[in-house]
Design an enzyme around this catalytic site. Sequence first.
Site, PDB file in Angstrom:
ATOM      1  N   ASP A   1      -2.256  -1.129  10.144  1.00 28.49           N
ATOM      2  CA  ASP A   1      -2.505  -1.086   8.699  1.00 28.49           C
ATOM      3  C   ASP A   1      -3.320  -2.276   8.190  1.00 28.49           C
ATOM      4  OD1 ASP A   1      -1.164   1.259   8.169  1.00 28.49           O
ATOM      5  OD2 ASP A   1       0.767   0.265   7.842  1.00 28.49           O
TER       6      ASP A   1
ATOM      7  N   LYS B   1       0.854  -1.204   0.000  1.00 26.62           N
ATOM      8  CA  LYS B   1       0.000   0.000   0.000  1.00 26.62           C
ATOM      9  C   LYS B   1       0.880   1.241   0.000  1.00 26.62           C
ATOM     10  CE  LYS B   1       1.000   1.216   4.407  1.00 26.62           C
ATOM     11  NZ  LYS B   1       1.680   2.437   4.813  1.00 26.62           N
TER      12      LYS B   1
HETATM   13  O1  C5P Z   1      -0.035  -0.765  15.107  1.00 29.13           O
HETATM   14  P1  C5P Z   1       1.358  -0.949  14.585  1.00 29.13           P
HETATM   15  O2  C5P Z   1       2.048  -2.117  15.184  1.00 29.13           O
HETATM   16  O3  C5P Z   1       1.410  -0.921  13.104  1.00 29.13           O
HETATM   17  O4  C5P Z   1       2.159   0.354  15.045  1.00 29.13           O
HETATM   18  C1  C5P Z   1       3.541   0.375  15.241  1.00 29.13           C
HETATM   19  C2  C5P Z   1       3.891   1.546  16.129  1.00 29.13           C
HETATM   20  O5  C5P Z   1       3.642   2.772  15.439  1.00 29.13           O
HETATM   21  C3  C5P Z   1       3.091   1.639  17.397  1.00 29.13           C
HETATM   22  O6  C5P Z   1       3.657   0.886  18.416  1.00 29.13           O
HETATM   23  C4  C5P Z   1       3.131   3.125  17.698  1.00 29.13           C
HETATM   24  O7  C5P Z   1       4.357   3.465  18.320  1.00 29.13           O
HETATM   25  C5  C5P Z   1       3.151   3.756  16.313  1.00 29.13           C
HETATM   26  N1  C5P Z   1       1.802   4.156  15.875  1.00 29.13           N
HETATM   27  C6  C5P Z   1       1.218   5.282  16.409  1.00 29.13           C
HETATM   28  N2  C5P Z   1      -0.052   5.641  15.991  1.00 29.13           N
HETATM   29  C7  C5P Z   1      -0.692   4.915  15.048  1.00 29.13           C
HETATM   30  C8  C5P Z   1      -0.102   3.771  14.473  1.00 29.13           C
HETATM   31  C9  C5P Z   1       1.152   3.421  14.908  1.00 29.13           C
HETATM   32  O8  C5P Z   1       1.792   5.956  17.265  1.00 29.13           O
HETATM   33  N3  C5P Z   1      -1.891   5.297  14.663  1.00 29.13           N
END
Ligand code: C5P
Length: 301
Positions: A146, A15
């Site tokens: 995502d 993406k």
């Molecule tokens: O949810 P995911 O594992 O993809 O996110 C990785 C990191 O990115 C999270 O631990 C967080 O630190 C940051 N993040 C964030 N806000 C979001 C998505 C991700 O701060 N909306």
Amino acid sequence: MVRAGSVIKLEAYAKINLTLEILGKRPDGYHELRSIVMPVTLSDTIALTSTYAQTAMTITAGPGVDLSKIGSMEHNLAVRAARLMQLRYQVNAGARIHIHKRIPIGGGLGGGSADAAGVIVGLDRLWELGRPRTELMALGAELGSDIPALIHGGAVLMEGRGERVRGLFEGTPTPSCQGFWLVIANPGIMCSTPEVFRKWRGGLTASPLLLHNMTSSIRTSDVSAAALALHNGLQPAVYESYPGVAQTAARLQEAGCLGVLLSGSGASVFGLARDEAHGREISRRLGAGMWHVVAQTCPVV
Ligand code: C5P
């Protein structure tokens, strides 16, 4: 009863975020987002085979994919997705997962999330669970921000932490878009998503105009208008911390892209092209020294 040996093969599309507005920090530590996300024709290929044994995974890599960047299997999102499906739906069968990776690892192109999304959708079919897509999206959200957007597919508006996803043109007549051609480049470094979010210092970037302009340029396949509406609130923090990413973006710009943007939290950047021939011309100018692909956005719905 699931038959051992049944096989399902599917493509897990990468993406890009055409817009990524960071609206603020939430009490749970995540950031409130608003982003237009589109899948692109760069994909990993996933083969799922049902077994009576435990879930296991093997991975092979295409050009430019550095498998040493893959963490342990236990932490891999695709494996965790399969185990969560098994547990949640009390499935007795297991699965052998094989992924042929073409999407750069840790590249802001959602490769790990796309694989997890593909495993969730594929196992729902392989194990004949028949769960509604919204339920699978909620399950995916437990693993990564995502994943719901990639389970949904097509052009989506992603909000909240990433868990609120709806089709960009939901409730409106389906547009007959041609999609955009683009060149995706990766400098071969990995950006840490938590670190990039931590370094984000921007103010509020919510702009109804931005959202409107990008949505209408996708609807009308107007790539010049899309190039003007590109926005990623994480870009300044990433370019400052990782100069190699900023240099890659500059090379795409010099090679003639209409507009260049960081994808997600990096390190990949993409540049929009007028059409396929323009994309190939940009690719020729970039030469073989830097990993890049010419791709197209996938159908919007
Ligand atoms: O949810 P995911 O594992 O993809 O996110 C990785 C990191 O990115 C999270 O631990 C967080 O630190 C940051 N993040 C964030 N806000 C979001 C998505 C991700 O701060 N909306």
